[in-house]
Design a protein around this motif. Structure first.
Motif, PDB file in Angstrom:
ATOM      1  N   ASN A 230      -1.312 -18.028  10.323  1.00  0.00           N
ATOM      2  CA  ASN A 230      -0.764 -17.112  11.324  1.00  0.00           C
ATOM      3  C   ASN A 230      -0.676 -17.752  12.719  1.00  0.00           C
ATOM      4  O   ASN A 230      -1.552 -17.581  13.560  1.00  0.00           O
ATOM      5  N   LYS A 231       0.430 -18.462  12.938  1.00  0.00           N
ATOM      6  CA  LYS A 231       0.609 -19.196  14.213  1.00  0.00           C
ATOM      7  C   LYS A 231       0.708 -18.255  15.409  1.00  0.00           C
ATOM      8  O   LYS A 231       0.219 -18.554  16.490  1.00  0.00           O
ATOM      9  N   ALA A 232       1.369 -17.079  15.217  1.00  0.00           N
ATOM     10  CA  ALA A 232       1.528 -16.137  16.330  1.00  0.00           C
ATOM     11  C   ALA A 232       0.160 -15.612  16.767  1.00  0.00           C
ATOM     12  O   ALA A 232      -0.142 -15.536  17.959  1.00  0.00           O
TER      13      ALA A 232
ATOM     14  N   VAL B 207      10.042 -31.731  16.129  1.00  0.00           N
ATOM     15  CA  VAL B 207      10.865 -30.624  15.643  1.00  0.00           C
ATOM     16  C   VAL B 207       9.949 -29.841  14.718  1.00  0.00           C
ATOM     17  O   VAL B 207       9.552 -30.344  13.660  1.00  0.00           O
ATOM     18  N   ILE B 208       9.541 -28.633  15.144  1.00  0.00           N
ATOM     19  CA  ILE B 208       8.524 -27.916  14.374  1.00  0.00           C
ATOM     20  C   ILE B 208       8.993 -26.517  13.973  1.00  0.00           C
ATOM     21  O   ILE B 208       8.185 -25.681  13.621  1.00  0.00           O
ATOM     22  N   ASN B 209      10.304 -26.307  14.027  1.00  0.00           N
ATOM     23  CA  ASN B 209      10.853 -25.078  13.446  1.00  0.00           C
ATOM     24  C   ASN B 209      11.955 -25.469  12.475  1.00  0.00           C
ATOM     25  O   ASN B 209      13.022 -25.934  12.883  1.00  0.00           O
ATOM     26  N   GLY B 210      11.656 -25.298  11.190  1.00  0.00           N
ATOM     27  CA  GLY B 210      12.583 -25.727  10.142  1.00  0.00           C
ATOM     28  C   GLY B 210      13.880 -24.938  10.159  1.00  0.00           C
ATOM     29  O   GLY B 210      14.952 -25.482   9.878  1.00  0.00           O
ATOM     30  N   THR B 211      13.794 -23.653  10.500  1.00  0.00           N
ATOM     31  CA  THR B 211      14.994 -22.807  10.478  1.00  0.00           C
ATOM     32  C   THR B 211      16.021 -23.304  11.491  1.00  0.00           C
ATOM     33  O   THR B 211      17.206 -23.453  11.165  1.00  0.00           O
ATOM     34  N   CYS B 212      15.587 -23.560  12.709  1.00  0.00           N
ATOM     35  CA  CYS B 212      16.532 -24.049  13.737  1.00  0.00           C
ATOM     36  C   CYS B 212      17.085 -25.406  13.349  1.00  0.00           C
ATOM     37  O   CYS B 212      18.277 -25.678  13.553  1.00  0.00           O
TER      38      CYS B 212
ATOM     39  N   GLY C 184      16.491 -16.825   3.014  1.00  0.00           N
ATOM     40  CA  GLY C 184      15.101 -16.418   3.267  1.00  0.00           C
ATOM     41  C   GLY C 184      14.377 -17.355   4.217  1.00  0.00           C
ATOM     42  O   GLY C 184      13.144 -17.337   4.302  1.00  0.00           O
ATOM     43  N   TYR C 185      15.109 -18.198   4.966  1.00  0.00           N
ATOM     44  CA  TYR C 185      14.447 -19.128   5.887  1.00  0.00           C
ATOM     45  C   TYR C 185      13.998 -18.454   7.183  1.00  0.00           C
ATOM     46  O   TYR C 185      13.040 -18.872   7.804  1.00  0.00           O
ATOM     47  N   VAL C 186      14.751 -17.417   7.579  1.00  0.00           N
ATOM     48  CA  VAL C 186      14.544 -16.864   8.921  1.00  0.00           C
ATOM     49  C   VAL C 186      13.387 -15.862   8.905  1.00  0.00           C
ATOM     50  O   VAL C 186      13.241 -15.079   7.965  1.00  0.00           O
ATOM     51  N   GLU C 187      12.547 -15.910   9.934  1.00  0.00           N
ATOM     52  CA  GLU C 187      11.422 -14.975  10.044  1.00  0.00           C
ATOM     53  C   GLU C 187      11.957 -13.540  10.092  1.00  0.00           C
ATOM     54  O   GLU C 187      13.112 -13.310  10.491  1.00  0.00           O
ATOM     55  N   ALA C 188      11.099 -12.555   9.739  1.00  0.00           N
ATOM     56  CA  ALA C 188      11.521 -11.145   9.732  1.00  0.00           C
ATOM     57  C   ALA C 188      12.146 -10.788  11.086  1.00  0.00           C
ATOM     58  O   ALA C 188      13.149 -10.075  11.152  1.00  0.00           O
TER      59      ALA C 188
ATOM     60  N   LEU D 276      12.075 -14.989  16.712  1.00  0.00           N
ATOM     61  CA  LEU D 276      10.936 -15.923  16.682  1.00  0.00           C
ATOM     62  C   LEU D 276      11.423 -17.339  16.422  1.00  0.00           C
ATOM     63  O   LEU D 276      10.970 -18.294  17.052  1.00  0.00           O
ATOM     64  N   ASP D 277      12.355 -17.481  15.486  1.00  0.00           N
ATOM     65  CA  ASP D 277      12.889 -18.813  15.173  1.00  0.00           C
ATOM     66  C   ASP D 277      13.901 -19.251  16.220  1.00  0.00           C
ATOM     67  O   ASP D 277      13.677 -20.210  16.955  1.00  0.00           O
ATOM     68  N   ILE D 278      15.016 -18.531  16.293  1.00  0.00           N
ATOM     69  CA  ILE D 278      16.138 -19.027  17.104  1.00  0.00           C
ATOM     70  C   ILE D 278      15.881 -18.913  18.600  1.00  0.00           C
ATOM     71  O   ILE D 278      16.484 -19.626  19.388  1.00  0.00           O
TER      72      ILE D 278
ATOM     73  N   ILE E  66      10.484 -19.170  19.982  1.00  0.00           N
ATOM     74  CA  ILE E  66       9.114 -18.643  20.135  1.00  0.00           C
ATOM     75  C   ILE E  66       8.153 -19.237  19.102  1.00  0.00           C
ATOM     76  O   ILE E  66       7.018 -19.598  19.404  1.00  0.00           O
ATOM     77  N   ASP E  67       8.653 -19.373  17.856  1.00  0.00           N
ATOM     78  CA  ASP E  67       7.821 -19.962  16.801  1.00  0.00           C
ATOM     79  C   ASP E  67       7.415 -21.392  17.184  1.00  0.00           C
ATOM     80  O   ASP E  67       6.251 -21.784  17.036  1.00  0.00           O
ATOM     81  N   SER E  68       8.369 -22.159  17.709  1.00  0.00           N
ATOM     82  CA  SER E  68       8.041 -23.529  18.148  1.00  0.00           C
ATOM     83  C   SER E  68       7.039 -23.495  19.296  1.00  0.00           C
ATOM     84  O   SER E  68       6.153 -24.345  19.388  1.00  0.00           O
TER      85      SER E  68
ATOM     86  N   HIS F 252       4.752 -21.167  19.867  1.00  0.00           N
ATOM     87  CA  HIS F 252       3.431 -20.880  19.285  1.00  0.00           C
ATOM     88  C   HIS F 252       2.800 -22.179  18.783  1.00  0.00           C
ATOM     89  O   HIS F 252       1.647 -22.489  19.068  1.00  0.00           O
ATOM     90  N   LYS F 253       3.609 -22.932  18.035  1.00  0.00           N
ATOM     91  CA  LYS F 253       3.065 -24.133  17.378  1.00  0.00           C
ATOM     92  C   LYS F 253       2.704 -25.229  18.383  1.00  0.00           C
ATOM     93  O   LYS F 253       1.655 -25.844  18.278  1.00  0.00           O
ATOM     94  N   ILE F 254       3.583 -25.473  19.371  1.00  0.00           N
ATOM     95  CA  ILE F 254       3.282 -26.568  20.311  1.00  0.00           C
ATOM     96  C   ILE F 254       2.063 -26.209  21.158  1.00  0.00           C
ATOM     97  O   ILE F 254       1.285 -27.088  21.543  1.00  0.00           O
TER      98      ILE F 254
ATOM     99  N   PRO G  96       8.003 -31.594   4.874  1.00  0.00           N
ATOM    100  CA  PRO G  96       8.508 -30.220   4.797  1.00  0.00           C
ATOM    101  C   PRO G  96       7.721 -29.283   5.720  1.00  0.00           C
ATOM    102  O   PRO G  96       6.494 -29.248   5.659  1.00  0.00           O
ATOM    103  N   GLY G  97       8.453 -28.549   6.539  1.00  0.00           N
ATOM    104  CA  GLY G  97       7.802 -27.708   7.537  1.00  0.00           C
ATOM    105  C   GLY G  97       7.514 -26.300   7.060  1.00  0.00           C
ATOM    106  O   GLY G  97       6.856 -25.534   7.748  1.00  0.00           O
ATOM    107  N   ALA G  98       8.026 -25.943   5.908  1.00  0.00           N
ATOM    108  CA  ALA G  98       7.825 -24.578   5.416  1.00  0.00           C
ATOM    109  C   ALA G  98       8.028 -24.580   3.902  1.00  0.00           C
ATOM    110  O   ALA G  98       8.201 -25.631   3.293  1.00  0.00           O
ATOM    111  N   GLY G  99       8.002 -23.381   3.327  1.00  0.00           N
ATOM    112  CA  GLY G  99       8.266 -23.273   1.889  1.00  0.00           C
ATOM    113  C   GLY G  99       6.991 -23.091   1.101  1.00  0.00           C
ATOM    114  O   GLY G  99       5.890 -23.365   1.590  1.00  0.00           O
TER     115      GLY G  99
HETATM  116  N1  HSE Z   1       9.952 -19.918  10.541  1.00  0.00           N
HETATM  117  C1  HSE Z   1       9.187 -21.113  10.414  1.00  0.00           C
HETATM  118  C2  HSE Z   1      10.126 -22.316  10.458  1.00  0.00           C
HETATM  119  C3  HSE Z   1       8.414 -21.113   9.116  1.00  0.00           C
HETATM  120  O1  HSE Z   1      11.337 -22.131  10.325  1.00  0.00           O
HETATM  121  O2  HSE Z   1       9.668 -23.434  10.656  1.00  0.00           O
HETATM  122  C4  HSE Z   1       7.310 -22.128   9.094  1.00  0.00           C
HETATM  123  O3  HSE Z   1       6.376 -21.920  10.096  1.00  0.00           O
END
Ligand code: HSE
Length: 429
Positions: free
Chosen positions: A107-109, A160-165, A190-194, A198-200, A203-205, A207-209, A302-305
């Motif tokens: 849970n990165k958030a 690069v820490i957001n796979g979706t973008c 199914g790549y994009v967060e609910a 957060l992805d585009i 924000i997800d990046s 959180h992670k950085i 691989p950053g996700a999956g």
């Molecule tokens: N939404 C995230 C991503 C999932 O695209 O990288 C993995 O944290």
């Protein structure tokens, strides 16, 4: 904890939770043989019991209330895979810690927002809180920062820490499709967060950085001071023009700690095609660390999956069972090192795109506004005008972001352009 048999409860049976169960089912004997640890998933909880899942649910105890995990004597570790910084996840983790349970989470958030409090709580109750799966999926970057490179003074971390973008930007570039088209595809897959923002929205990046920079530099975890910009303003035209100039556009997450000040930024950037960052395709992640003794090290994967994230979760379970003693955020919870929002104090070159009115004197006015902020043009190209509009692409010599923003504001005010000018930093890495 050094224990042969580890009782596990899993909260959340979506892609990652199901992946963890499948991976443990598949590798349990081999893990036992190699480490002496027997991972025993005992109890599970998720939103719906009836949902079809890729494993046999009846092999486990089902509970409707995940708080009941925290009181179960058979459970040593609670795995939280529901996500979100609000709601039940936080309660399960906090209550679990207070009842002496070790915690594994992706849970990165939650960590970015409340990591410091959770780290203090875990310390107080002498339990482990591990989160390898929260950042960069299958890349074991948390272990690298908290153990493998712990002797180094790190100065910079980027990636690069957001796979979706990265998936969206790569598809736009390689298939010549526009943003909306690829975004819809990423959603379907199914790549994009609910919450797609957060992805585009970057924000997800962010959180992670913020998690990585706290570990890398020993600074306080400071997600709110990450300067954050997403990829929505990046067009196919920008990707094509950048490519002609020898660049790719990536959503770069970056943190630097210099002269006692931490800068954290997430923004689309132009990077030279021959850099490791530019090579990363699709949903793959990459993290580059620079340190005084180690020099530059590059981690990609691989950053996700399902598989990669499950692998990170199971590795945390084994570390805990083997007697993990690494503090959750190292000692950064006691740090007084400062952080500062933005990167405005460093000069960079920029790529800029305008849609200008096609009439006499426009370029003269534009260049006077740039010159009033001492911005010098490096390259400039105007496309054949159509319907009274002319696209102008330029790159600048080095300037401060603040100066460019002022010049662009004045250009917009002078009504010579349509819409917002697009500016993207050319990042030297
Ligand atoms: N939404 C995230 C991503 C999932 O695209 O990288 C993995 O944290």
């Amino acid at each position: 904890m050094r224990k042969q048999k580890i009782g596990i409860a899993i909260f959340g049976l979506g892609t990652v939770g199901s992946g963890v169960i499948n991976l443990i089912n598949k590798q349990r004997a081999s893990i036992k043989l190699r480490t002496g640890i027997d991972l025993q998933v005992k109890t599970v909880c998720a939103k719906s019991k009836r949902k079809k899942r890729p494993f046999n649910l009846s092999s486990f105890n089902w509970v409707d209330d995940p708080i009941s995990f925290t009181k179960d004597k058979e459970i040593d570790v609670i795995v939280e895979l529901v996500g979100g910084e609000k709601g039940i996840s936080r309660r399960v983790i906090e209550e679990g810690i207070k009842q002496g349970k070790h915690i594994v989470t992706a849970n990165k958030a939650l960590l970015a927002n409340f990591g410091e409090n959770l780290a203090k709580l875990a310390e107080e109750y002498e339990v482990s809180l591990r989160y390898e799966a929260a950042v960069a999926g299958g890349i074991p970057i948390i272990k690298v920062l908290t153990e493998s490179l712990i002797s180094n003074k790190l100065t910079s971390i980027y990636g690069v820490i957001n796979g979706t973008c990265n998936y969206i930007l790569t598809k736009m570039e390689t298939e010549g499709r526009d943003y909306n088209d690829v975004f819809s595809e990423a959603k379907r897959l199914g790549y994009v967060e609910a919450d797609p923002e957060l992805d585009i929205g970057g924000i997800d990046s962010a959180h992670k950085i913020s998690i990585l920079s706290s570990l890398a530099f020993g600074t306080k975890l400071d997600y709110r001071n990450v300067s954050t910009k997403g990829i929505k303003s990046v067009s196919l035209e920008d990707i094509r023009e950048a490519s002609k100039m020898g660049f790719k556009i990536k959503l770069l997450a970056r943190a630097e700690y210099k002269k006692g000040v931490l800068e954290q930024e997430v923004a689309p950037c132009l990077v030279k095609k021959n850099t490791p960052i530019a090579q990363v395709q699709g949903s793959t992640n990459i993290v580059v660390l620079e340190g005084e003794d180690i020099g530059e090290t590059v981690f990609s994967g691989p950053g996700a999956g399902m598989g990669p994230t499950a692998s990170a979760v199971v590795s945390d379970l084994i570390s805990i069972a083997l007697g993990d003693k690494v503090p959750t955020l190292l000692n950064s919870i006691r740090s007084s090192k400062r952080s500062q929002k933005g990167v405005n104090e460093k000069e960079s070159s920029f790529y800029v795109r305008f849609q200008l009115r096609d009439r006499s004197g426009v370029i003269a006015l534009l260049s006077s506004k740039l010159s009033s902020q001492k911005i010098s043009i490096s390259q400039m190209k105007q496309k054949e005008p159509s319907k009274g509009k002319a696209t102008l692409i330029m790159t600048t010599h080095k300037t401060l972001q603040e100066n460019l923003s002022k010049a662009l504001h004045q250009i917009k005010k002078s009504k010579i352009c349509f819409g917002e000018p697009v500016s993207i930093r050319i990042q030297e890495i």
